[in-house]
Design an enzyme around this catalytic site. Structure first.
Site, mmCIF file in Angstrom:
data_model
loop_
_atom_site.group_PDB
_atom_site.id
_atom_site.type_symbol
_atom_site.label_atom_id
_atom_site.label_comp_id
_atom_site.label_asym_id
_atom_site.label_seq_id
_atom_site.Cartn_x
_atom_site.Cartn_y
_atom_site.Cartn_z
ATOM 1 N N GLU A 104 18.788 -16.144 25.345
ATOM 2 C CA GLU A 104 19.261 -17.540 25.507
ATOM 3 C C GLU A 104 18.182 -18.596 25.310
ATOM 4 O O GLU A 104 18.045 -19.503 26.130
ATOM 5 C CB GLU A 104 19.902 -17.687 26.899
ATOM 6 N N GLU A 164 27.833 -8.447 25.518
ATOM 7 C CA GLU A 164 28.270 -8.744 26.898
ATOM 8 C C GLU A 164 29.741 -9.143 26.916
ATOM 9 O O GLU A 164 30.137 -10.101 27.578
ATOM 10 C CB GLU A 164 27.405 -9.876 27.493
#
Ligand code: XIL
Length: 362
Positions: free
Chosen positions: A159, A264
């Site tokens: 991220e 995910e």
């Protein structure tokens, strides 16, 4: 023993009727997934420790890859400068090794779940570049080095890109500078030259953010660094992103020449809700999910796996972010239903929907 013929027939009929159902229950995702692709799940400590035995059975039967939901994040594994905790982490890795699963490490450098000590310098000042680089190097060499040959690939940086495609402002970047990402990949390569190295992020169906990620991975490659794949977190909702947007994102990310993986995957069924929101609105399925929603979720997962089999040559892995609805991080005090097994550990229509799509694609 005398058994009236009618009963015998009835029993036979019941067995035949149950057969397709059993076959479906017996289906294992890992046997159905296209060749060359692995399918996995993020597991929590109760699972890797074997405490949640019902979950362990399903994980063992269904999946050939695992990711630790939290154990290998910076804070859990390295809570203080001079202290690493490896007990539960070793058990997690061994869980996968014992079952011949592909074990993925998540994650080395991230702005979350990293202790404040990491970024602190002397006299209340933030740590300087050299200090932070030394801490990052020590962390990566110690953790990646320990599982050399056992962990197949690492989410090296998580991220790091903002919604507008620019580099996210994080304490790592503030302290080291923009090359902190390159440094992380350099250290990871040194620590285990044979491990695959990934960049992982979410909202990659948004063109601006995706462009930033593509630019980043290209710049890492241009520096001669090892990078093997892009992880698309795939924290999605029922309506967004659209399948077309996912398709576009996948094709685009794949043009980098890197492996693309859904790392995910889950489908959030709850509306975004701030504090103080009306519970009836914020938590609409507190007493269960309607059949209609259940079917919508099944259709959504079937569509996603339709996309995955269509692009089987572009997708190297699919990982669900949790096994059952009870395990999901998306509950957070509400009742969510984002995964393939329900709270009683029974497979949901979404599971059967995926099995059907995979069967048809074989
Ligand atoms: C989540 C875990 O599921 C939670 O248990 C934890 O409290 C917070 O982190 N993106 C990531 C994952 O890369 O590490 C996050 O996992 C979910 C979002």
């Amino acid at each position: 023993m005398y058994r009236p013929i009618r009963t015998a027939l009835a029993v036979t009929a019941a067995v035949i009727a149950a057969a397709p159902m059993m076959a479906r229950q017996d289906a294992a995702l890992k046997d159905l997934i296209p060749k060359g692709m692995v399918i996995g799940v993020a597991i929590n400590q109760r699972q890797s420790d074997g405490v949640d035995a019902a979950a362990v059975d399903i994980i063992t039967k269904q999946f050939n890859q695992i990711t630790p939901e939290n154990l290998l994040k910076f804070q859990p594994v390295h809570p203080a400068a001079d202290r690493y905790t490896f007990d539960a982490q070793d058990r997690f890795v061994q869980f996968g090794v014992d079952r011949k699963m592909q074990v993925v490490g998540h994650t080395l450098v991230w702005h979350n779940q990293t202790g404040p000590w990491v970024f602190q310098g002397t006299e209340g000042k933030p740590a300087d570049r050299e200090t932070l680089l030394a801490r990052m190097r020590d962390h990566i060499h110690t953790v990646v080095g320990r599982y050399k040959g056992k962990i197949h690939g690492w989410d090296v940086v998580n991220e790091a890109i903002d919604e507008d495609g620019s580099l996210r402002k994080t304490p790592w970047r503030d302290g080291i500078g923009d090359d902190y990402i390159a440094k992380a990949f350099e250290f990871a390569r040194q620590a285990d030259p044979n491990a695959e190295l990934y960049y992982n992020d979410y909202n990659l169906e948004k063109p601006q953010k995706r462009a930033g990620v593509i630019e980043l991975v290209k710049s890492l490659k241009a520096r001669g660094l090892r990078i093997d794949g892009i992880g698309n977190q795939a924290h999605w909702r029922l309506e967004t992103p659209t399948i077309d947007e996912m398709d576009q994102a996948l094709v685009d990310l794949h043009t980098t020449g890197l492996k693309v993986m859904y790392t995910e995957l889950d489908i959030n069924l709850l509306p975004p809700a701030g504090r103080g929101a009306d519970p009836a609105v914020a938590n609409p399925y507190a007493n269960g999910l309607s059949d209609e929603k259940q079917q919508q979720l099944a259709k959504r997962y079937a569509d996603i796996f339709g996309l995955i089999v269509k692009h089987r040559d572009r997708v190297s892995r699919v990982t669900f972010w949790g096994l059952s609805d009870a395990d999901s991080w998306l509950n957070r005090g509400r009742m969510n239903y984002p995964l393939l097994w329900d709270r009683q550990r029974q497979p949901k229509p979404a599971f059967h929907g995926i099995v059907d799509v995979l069967n048809r694609a074989r």
